[in-house]
Design an enzyme around this catalytic site. Structure first.
Site, PDB file in Angstrom:
ATOM      1  N   LYS A  78       0.855  -1.192   0.000  1.00  0.00           N
ATOM      2  CA  LYS A  78       0.000   0.000   0.000  1.00  0.00           C
ATOM      3  C   LYS A  78       0.889   1.239   0.000  1.00  0.00           C
ATOM      4  O   LYS A  78       1.875   1.287   0.757  1.00  0.00           O
ATOM      5  CB  LYS A  78      -0.909  -0.039   1.237  1.00  0.00           C
ATOM      6  CG  LYS A  78      -1.956   1.070   1.282  1.00  0.00           C
ATOM      7  CD  LYS A  78      -2.854   0.925   2.517  1.00  0.00           C
ATOM      8  CE  LYS A  78      -3.967   1.956   2.536  1.00  0.00           C
ATOM      9  NZ  LYS A  78      -4.887   1.781   3.680  1.00  0.00           N
ATOM     10  N   SER A 158      -9.862   2.034   2.523  1.00  0.00           N
ATOM     11  CA  SER A 158      -8.956   2.708   1.634  1.00  0.00           C
ATOM     12  C   SER A 158      -7.962   1.779   0.929  1.00  0.00           C
ATOM     13  O   SER A 158      -7.382   2.169  -0.081  1.00  0.00           O
ATOM     14  CB  SER A 158      -8.160   3.760   2.422  1.00  0.00           C
ATOM     15  OG  SER A 158      -7.379   3.139   3.434  1.00  0.00           O
ATOM     16  N   SER A 182     -10.328  -0.106   6.809  1.00  0.00           N
ATOM     17  CA  SER A 182      -9.701  -0.099   5.478  1.00  0.00           C
ATOM     18  C   SER A 182      -8.998  -1.374   5.045  1.00  0.00           C
ATOM     19  O   SER A 182      -8.585  -1.469   3.891  1.00  0.00           O
ATOM     20  CB  SER A 182      -8.702   1.049   5.389  1.00  0.00           C
ATOM     21  OG  SER A 182      -9.389   2.230   5.119  1.00  0.00           O
TER      22      SER A 182
HETATM   23  N1  GLN Z   1     -13.506   4.425   5.662  1.00  0.00           N
HETATM   24  C1  GLN Z   1     -12.952   4.929   6.870  1.00  0.00           C
HETATM   25  C2  GLN Z   1     -12.574   6.373   6.702  1.00  0.00           C
HETATM   26  O1  GLN Z   1     -12.852   6.899   5.683  1.00  0.00           O
HETATM   27  C3  GLN Z   1     -11.795   4.105   7.289  1.00  0.00           C
HETATM   28  C4  GLN Z   1     -10.552   4.426   6.546  1.00  0.00           C
HETATM   29  C5  GLN Z   1      -9.400   3.632   7.043  1.00  0.00           C
HETATM   30  O2  GLN Z   1      -9.559   2.654   7.754  1.00  0.00           O
HETATM   31  N2  GLN Z   1      -8.219   4.078   6.688  1.00  0.00           N
HETATM   32  O3  GLN Z   1     -12.032   6.978   7.563  1.00  0.00           O
END
Ligand code: GLN
Length: 492
Positions: A78, A158, A182
């Site tokens: 990532k 994400s 995410s």
């Molecule tokens: N979807 C969540 C957010 O937008 C989690 C994102 C994440 O875990 N990095 O914050």
């Protein structure tokens, strides 16, 4: 023989050691698949030359009988993990030219274990999002589409690039990070396994920070066993991260005994939310039946504060992000816009460098931390967070692990939720509570929706009890027999 890109990480590991193929061949097959899959937009930076060099080194090690745990296994990273000498963008314009001079602890551990880097994969900008649509480098496509419908689906977020790369078989496994879901949600949307370990298990050092009290790294793989193998190499104490825990790292693979007789599995009633699609409800019921058939004891449990988890998260996470992202000022990292004076340079750089969602979060965070509102929002949210953690602690007095859906829907169409941030945030409803409590959670592919898209089930465990989580996940995986794969429309 199965094609090299179809192997599980475990089989590739064993095949390399048995000299059925070389690390160079394995890397080549994945690099070719990565190039063929460019229409998915999963990679921000491809590193085929590094992959080749690392694979050649692995072949030498294997020839010497000196193979390390992940020797020769090609991974996607990532693009939130700093990689020395390899551009690290966090999918943001502001970090577009940033080349770190250091390596994150987690990726260093992977390279020390012999893994091979294929490149850096796409994500929501600074990991803020649930659909991988906020990336400056464009959205990632979910390899899965509804049969007979060629509209793009989001891969989740994400860690959308990580999930797409593993699901579409151009990486054996990938790293992800999970702040509020995410790893787990994109794993569910792409039909793969993703585990967020307990907060503190993996070092956060060298991972671009979003919300430091929530961020955790973890693996994304096609099987539970692969997740166990990856996790072992990713975890471990790091003096460079003050929140890293000094605990021995278990051999997670050994935890996969397949035996859950007498295990107490909690079904959190509050996760049965209004308007939950029938198919999510029925896969959840099915999952519970599978575990029961394997000898587990099901128990309804109460997590009364669940409904406050989402609003709490969307105060705590933006607050921490507004503070973490203050460092991007045009002076030390990445982009710098011209300005007549220092303030104009700051404003120009931040205005041009951050996308809409990141700006929204910085504004929310700055607001909840501001003098007049700190007590009303931030402090209150911290208190509620502590109570949510206490809810879980109570539940874990009665049960060993919790079973819930991972997400309230299957992968939605691109653009479907972009205009309404609240609808997008609602996607995190089942993943955010465990994040606030710092608990380990895994998503396992459990079946297909009526539309032919993957659905995931989530297991949440006690702090530092990834072994029970993985063991139970292994049983779910065995029962679900999820053998469906995305069509390869991008190859046509
Ligand atoms: N979807 C969540 C957010 O937008 C989690 C994102 C994440 O875990 N990095 O914050």
């Amino acid at each position: 023989m199965t094609s090299l890109t179809d192997l599980t990480l475990a089989d590739a590991r064993d095949g390399l050691r048995a000299k059925k193929f070389s690390a160079a061949e394995l890397a080549r097959a994945h690099v070719d698949a990565m190039i063929a899959a460019r229409p998915l937009n999963a990679f921000i930076t491809e590193t085929p030359v590094i992959a080749k060099a690392m694979a050649d080194e692995s072949d030498k090690r294997i020839a010497r009988g000196d193979a390390r745990p992940l020797e020769g296994l090609p991974l996607a990273i990532k693009d939130l993990f700093c990689t020395k000498g390899v551009r690290t963008t966090a999918a943001s314009h502001i970090l577009e030219p940033f080349v770190p001079t250091y390596e994150s602890t987690v990726t260093q551990k992977l390279w020390d274990a012999g893994a091979v880097m294929l490149g850096k994969v796409n994500l929501d900008e600074f990991a803020m999002g649930s659909s991988n649509e906020t990336s400056y480098f464009g959205p990632v496509e979910n390899p899965w589409r509804k049969p007979g419908d060629n509209r793009s689906r989001v891969p989740g977020g994400s860690s959308g690039g990580s999930a797409a790369a593993v699901s579409a078989r151009f990486a054996l496994a990938a790293t992800g990070t999970d702040t509020g879901g995410s790893i787990r949600q994109p794993a569910a949307f792409c039909g793969i396994v993703g585990i967020k370990p307990t907060y503190g298990r993996c070092s956060r050092w060298g991972i671009v920070a979003f919300a430091s009290s929530l961020d955790q790294a973890g693996p994304m793989t096609r099987t539970v066993k692969d997740a166990a193998i990856m996790l072992r190499s990713m975890c471990g104490f790091d003096p460079k991260d003050s929140t890293s825990v000094d605990m021995a790292v278990p051999d997670f693979e050994k935890a996969l005994t397949g035996n859950i007789k007498g295990l107490k599995v909690g079904i959190p009633e509050e996760y049965r939310i209004d308007g939950m699609p029938k198919e999510i409800e029925s896969i959840w019921t099915k999952g519970a039946e599978w575990l029961k058939a394997a000898g587990a004891i099901l128990k309804p449990v109460k997590l009364p504060l669940t409904k406050y988890a989402l609003p709490t998260y969307y105060i705590v996470a933006p607050a921490e992000c507004s503070s973490n992202l203050a460092r991007y000022d045009g002076v030390r990292f990445g982009l710098r816009e011209k300005g007549e004076d220092l303030t104009a340079m700051y404003e120009g750089t931040r205005g041009a460098g951050f996308g809409r969602e990141v700006r929204r979060r910085i504004l929310i965070g700055t607001y909840v931390l501001s003098a007049g509102y700190y007590d009303a929002y931030y402090l209150k949210a911290q208190r509620v967070r502590a109570l949510i953690a206490a809810d879980f602690a109570n539940a874990f007095k009665e049960v060993d692990v919790l079973l819930a859906p991972t997400a309230p829907s299957s992968a939605f169409a691109r653009g479907e939720k972009t205009a309404d941030p609240i609808a997008m945030y609602l996607n995190d409803v089942f993943t955010v509570p465990a994040s606030l409590a710092g608990l380990p959670g895994i998503s396992v592919p459990a079946g297909l929706s009526a539309d032919g898209l993957p659905l995931g089930l989530q297991l949440i465990g006690r702090a530092y009890d990834e072994e029970t989580v993985l063991r139970t996940a292994g049983v779910l995986e065995q029962a679900a027999q999820f053998t469906a794969r995305p069509q390869t429309w991008w190859k046509q």
